[in-house]
Design a protein around this motif. Structure first.
Motif, PDB file in Angstrom:
ATOM      1  N   UNK A 290       0.834  -1.188   0.000  1.00 36.51           N
ATOM      2  CA  UNK A 290       0.000   0.000   0.000  1.00 36.51           C
ATOM      3  C   UNK A 290       0.872   1.241   0.000  1.00 36.51           C
ATOM      4  N   UNK A 291       0.558   2.158  -0.905  1.00 36.26           N
ATOM      5  CA  UNK A 291       1.293   3.416  -0.989  1.00 36.26           C
ATOM      6  C   UNK A 291       0.238   4.502  -0.901  1.00 36.26           C
ATOM      7  N   UNK A 292       0.500   5.524  -0.084  1.00 34.77           N
ATOM      8  CA  UNK A 292      -0.542   6.534   0.076  1.00 34.77           C
ATOM      9  C   UNK A 292      -0.147   7.891  -0.462  1.00 34.77           C
ATOM     10  N   UNK A 293      -1.011   8.453  -1.312  1.00 31.72           N
ATOM     11  CA  UNK A 293      -0.769   9.822  -1.770  1.00 31.72           C
ATOM     12  C   UNK A 293      -1.226  10.849  -0.731  1.00 31.72           C
ATOM     13  N   UNK A 294      -1.911  10.410   0.330  1.00 32.86           N
ATOM     14  CA  UNK A 294      -2.480  11.372   1.290  1.00 32.86           C
ATOM     15  C   UNK A 294      -2.029  11.230   2.741  1.00 32.86           C
ATOM     16  N   UNK A 295      -1.862  10.006   3.218  1.00 31.26           N
ATOM     17  CA  UNK A 295      -1.523   9.850   4.640  1.00 31.26           C
ATOM     18  C   UNK A 295      -0.103   9.308   4.816  1.00 31.26           C
ATOM     19  N   UNK A 296       0.448   9.492   6.026  1.00 29.45           N
ATOM     20  CA  UNK A 296       1.764   8.940   6.360  1.00 29.45           C
ATOM     21  C   UNK A 296       1.662   7.453   6.655  1.00 29.45           C
ATOM     22  N   UNK A 297       2.822   6.779   6.685  1.00 27.42           N
ATOM     23  CA  UNK A 297       2.912   5.447   7.268  1.00 27.42           C
ATOM     24  C   UNK A 297       2.981   5.705   8.777  1.00 27.42           C
ATOM     25  N   UNK A 298       1.848   5.586   9.448  1.00 24.25           N
ATOM     26  CA  UNK A 298       1.807   5.952  10.867  1.00 24.25           C
ATOM     27  C   UNK A 298       2.642   5.022  11.742  1.00 24.25           C
ATOM     28  N   UNK A 299       2.937   3.829  11.232  1.00 27.73           N
ATOM     29  CA  UNK A 299       3.758   2.907  12.031  1.00 27.73           C
ATOM     30  C   UNK A 299       5.228   3.339  11.990  1.00 27.73           C
ATOM     31  N   UNK A 300       5.652   3.779  10.827  1.00 27.80           N
ATOM     32  CA  UNK A 300       7.048   4.226  10.663  1.00 27.80           C
ATOM     33  C   UNK A 300       7.048   5.638  10.073  1.00 27.80           C
ATOM     34  N   UNK A 301       6.616   6.621  10.884  1.00 28.35           N
ATOM     35  CA  UNK A 301       6.372   7.963  10.327  1.00 28.35           C
ATOM     36  C   UNK A 301       7.616   8.686   9.816  1.00 28.35           C
ATOM     37  N   UNK A 302       8.805   8.214  10.233  1.00 29.06           N
ATOM     38  CA  UNK A 302      10.022   8.867   9.740  1.00 29.06           C
ATOM     39  C   UNK A 302      10.376   8.422   8.324  1.00 29.06           C
ATOM     40  N   UNK A 303       9.620   7.452   7.803  1.00 31.00           N
ATOM     41  CA  UNK A 303       9.958   6.884   6.496  1.00 31.00           C
ATOM     42  C   UNK A 303       8.839   7.184   5.504  1.00 31.00           C
ATOM     43  N   UNK A 304       9.074   8.240   4.713  1.00 29.52           N
ATOM     44  CA  UNK A 304       8.025   8.689   3.785  1.00 29.52           C
ATOM     45  C   UNK A 304       7.943   7.758   2.576  1.00 29.52           C
ATOM     46  N   UNK A 305       6.737   7.583   2.074  1.00 27.13           N
ATOM     47  CA  UNK A 305       6.566   6.792   0.853  1.00 27.13           C
ATOM     48  C   UNK A 305       7.105   7.570  -0.337  1.00 27.13           C
ATOM     49  N   UNK A 306       7.777   6.886  -1.222  1.00 28.05           N
ATOM     50  CA  UNK A 306       8.162   7.580  -2.455  1.00 28.05           C
ATOM     51  C   UNK A 306       6.902   7.932  -3.239  1.00 28.05           C
ATOM     52  N   UNK A 307       6.959   9.019  -4.010  1.00 31.37           N
ATOM     53  CA  UNK A 307       5.813   9.370  -4.857  1.00 31.37           C
ATOM     54  C   UNK A 307       5.653   8.329  -5.951  1.00 31.37           C
ATOM     55  N   UNK A 308       4.480   8.335  -6.580  1.00 28.62           N
ATOM     56  CA  UNK A 308       4.242   7.358  -7.649  1.00 28.62           C
ATOM     57  C   UNK A 308       5.184   7.575  -8.822  1.00 28.62           C
ATOM     58  N   UNK A 309       5.563   8.847  -9.053  1.00 23.05           N
ATOM     59  CA  UNK A 309       6.493   9.098 -10.156  1.00 23.05           C
ATOM     60  C   UNK A 309       7.840   8.430  -9.869  1.00 23.05           C
ATOM     61  N   UNK A 310       8.247   8.459  -8.587  1.00 26.34           N
ATOM     62  CA  UNK A 310       9.515   7.809  -8.236  1.00 26.34           C
ATOM     63  C   UNK A 310       9.404   6.286  -8.353  1.00 26.34           C
ATOM     64  N   UNK A 311       8.273   5.757  -7.921  1.00 24.68           N
ATOM     65  CA  UNK A 311       8.073   4.300  -8.068  1.00 24.68           C
ATOM     66  C   UNK A 311       8.137   3.891  -9.528  1.00 24.68           C
ATOM     67  N   UNK A 312       7.514   4.715 -10.370  1.00 26.17           N
ATOM     68  CA  UNK A 312       7.529   4.398 -11.803  1.00 26.17           C
ATOM     69  C   UNK A 312       8.939   4.483 -12.359  1.00 26.17           C
ATOM     70  N   UNK A 313       9.705   5.468 -11.856  1.00 21.34           N
ATOM     71  CA  UNK A 313      11.093   5.600 -12.330  1.00 21.34           C
ATOM     72  C   UNK A 313      11.892   4.355 -11.934  1.00 21.34           C
ATOM     73  N   UNK A 314      11.698   3.910 -10.681  1.00 17.67           N
ATOM     74  CA  UNK A 314      12.438   2.745 -10.189  1.00 17.67           C
ATOM     75  C   UNK A 314      12.100   1.499 -11.013  1.00 17.67           C
ATOM     76  N   UNK A 315      10.803   1.283 -11.222  1.00 16.49           N
ATOM     77  CA  UNK A 315      10.413   0.073 -11.952  1.00 16.49           C
ATOM     78  C   UNK A 315      10.782   0.207 -13.433  1.00 16.49           C
ATOM     79  N   UNK A 316      10.754   1.451 -13.927  1.00 14.16           N
ATOM     80  CA  UNK A 316      11.172   1.695 -15.316  1.00 14.16           C
ATOM     81  C   UNK A 316      12.633   1.294 -15.526  1.00 14.16           C
ATOM     82  N   UNK A 317      13.494   1.710 -14.583  1.00 12.34           N
ATOM     83  CA  UNK A 317      14.921   1.340 -14.671  1.00 12.34           C
ATOM     84  C   UNK A 317      15.086  -0.176 -14.678  1.00 12.34           C
ATOM     85  N   UNK A 318      14.226  -0.849 -13.879  1.00  7.16           N
ATOM     86  CA  UNK A 318      14.324  -2.308 -13.797  1.00  7.16           C
ATOM     87  C   UNK A 318      13.680  -2.973 -15.015  1.00  7.16           C
ATOM     88  N   UNK A 319      12.993  -2.167 -15.834  1.00 10.43           N
ATOM     89  CA  UNK A 319      12.393  -2.704 -17.056  1.00 10.43           C
ATOM     90  C   UNK A 319      11.134  -3.515 -16.825  1.00 10.43           C
TER      91      UNK A 319
END
Ligand SMILES: O=c1nc2n(C[C@H](O)[C@H](O)[C@H](O)CO)c3cc(O)ccc3cc-2c(=O)[nH]1
Ligand SMILES: C[C@H]1O[C@@H](n2cnc3c(N)ncnc32)[C@H](O)[C@@H]1O
Ligand code: MET
Ligand code: SF4
Length: 370
Positions: A290-319
């Motif tokens: 689960x990735x949220x565009x609106x809320x934090x990961x309340x369990x690990x609030x110091x660790x922000x979710x990457x944006x969807x654009x970043x996720x797409x970049x990561x998976x794009x690099x991996x092909x």
């Protein structure tokens, strides 16, 4: 206080030393990279931070005296924000049986007309369905009857096994035990609700313990077929837990072991806010949770979710293509025996939300376009 549980967690599970040894010898190079990756778009609803347990890696639980609950209106607001942002999942996860330990929580629930946190959760899941989101609840350990009740209003549910080992991180007067976690996963199988579980890596367990934990999950899935995904989650540092997070090599090997242990239809999930996903994508990971565009990961609030654009970049690099999924995997929706009528109705509904659920279910792609 709960009584000491003296059962061997692996009793009644067919996990052999030979299987454990074989799994311990798995290397990342032994597995093929997944052909695609998925994620779910969610909002996080931490109903309460009060908890009966005191896991030493967790900063989520409150010290006594500060116990409180999100009100119906608080919940509604988050749900509506999520629905407006195109989310499909309402992730309810919070402290384990807080009403057992905190009179203030019990009294508040009582004042709102509820006997337990699980009853209140049920009502909040109904609210999520009304607003147009599919609930996924992880309220911690549950008994069979509690699981059966909550399965009526959840698209899927989950609890992390964490580990089958007795680790110091779960020590203390009120402890999370492997026996109760396995009982919870078993109860979900008996009830027949699509289920998420996983291992927490780096809390004092050995490689043998990791193998045993994954094989215990495999064994329960062989019996019931209810496991939709297995999380391989690295423990991360915070104010309570100051041992280092597992290194990339450890995580790669743990992911490869999970991939080998579980059948192909069970997804292997690594959370992109806690783990260096780029470094594990070739080891069999096929889901980013689960990735949220609106809320934090309340369990690990110091660790922000990457944006969807970043996720797409990561998976794009991996092909590999990135696709959006619902909180319940398609195979469980297609096979009508798994989800309750109320969830089926929400997905089939002739509404904006129903249409959105069906489009995510059918196409599973183009995450940037909502
Ligand atoms: O944001 C988080 N989501 C967590 N999730 C949510 C998960 O990423 C998604 O809700 C599921 O993949 C369902 O779509 C969990 C779900 C479970 O059932 C069990 C454990 C977790 C753990 C986390 C977690 O630590 N952080
Ligand atoms: C919901 C899940 O969050 C996980 N959890 C709790 N604390 C941490 C931490 N410091 N790092 C990683 N995961 C954590 C546990 O595995 C729990 O089951
Ligand atoms: C913050 S942890 C979330 C759910 C529950 N307390 C558990 O540990 O499983
Ligand atoms: S991980 Fe869950 S069970 Fe453990 S202390 Fe935190 S909230 Fe409670």
């Amino acid at each position: 206080m709960q009584e000491a549980d003296t059962r061997d967690p692996l009793d009644a599970l067919d996990v052999t030393t030979r299987d454990v040894d074989r799994l311990c010898s798995v290397e990342p190079a032994d597995v093929d990279p997944a052909p695609h990756l998925s994620f779910a778009r969610n909002v996080f609803l931490p109903l309460t931070t009060a908890c009966r347990y005191t896991c030493t890696y967790c900063t989520y639980f409150d010290p006594p005296g500060e116990a409180s609950l999100m009100s119906r209106e608080d919940v509604r607001q988050v749900l509506e924000t999520g629905a407006d942002a195109g989310c499909t999942e309402a992730l309810f996860t919070f402290g384990d049986k807080p009403d057992d330990r905190y009179a203030a929580i019990h009294d508040q629930l009582d004042a709102w007309g509820h006997d337990s946190i699980h009853e209140y959760l049920y009502e909040m899941c109904e609210l999520a369905l009304d607003v147009g989101l599919l609930p996924h609840s992880n309220p911690g350990d549950l008994q069979h009857d509690e699981m059966a009740m909550l399965a009526e209003v959840n698209a899927s549910m989950g609890v992390m096994l964490e580990t089958t080992a007795d680790v110091d991180a779960h020590a203390g007067p009120r402890q999370k035990t492997p026996e109760q976690r396995l009982d919870t996963i078993r109860a979900a199988g008996e009830v027949g609700i699509p289920f998420t579980t996983g291992i927490l890596v780096g809390i004092g367990e050995s490689w043998k313990d990791r193998a045993e934990s994954l094989l215990a999950i495999r064994e329960l899935n062989e019996r019931y077929g209810h496991i939709q995904e297995v999380l391989v989650q690295p423990v991360v540092e915070n104010e309570r837990w100051n041992s280092p997070t597992p290194d990339a090599g450890t995580l790669r090997r743990a992911v490869a072991m999970a991939r080998v242990a579980l059948p192909e239809e069970v997804s292997i999930q690594v959370p992109p806010n806690l783990a260096p996903v780029r470094e594990v994508l070739d080891c069999g990971v096929d889901d980013l949770g689960g990735v949220s565009p609106v809320t934090d990961d309340h369990i690990n609030p110091d660790y922000a979710w990457p944006g969807l654009d970043e996720l797409e970049a990561i998976t794009g690099e991996a092909g590999v293509p990135l696709g959006e999924r619902l909180p319940v995997y398609k195979r469980f929706v297609d096979d009508g025996d798994w989800i309750d009528e109320r969830i089926e109705t929400a997905i089939a509904a002739d509404t904006v939300h129903g249409e959105r659920f069906r489009s995510v279910l059918e196409y599973g792609e183009n995450p940037a376009e909502v």
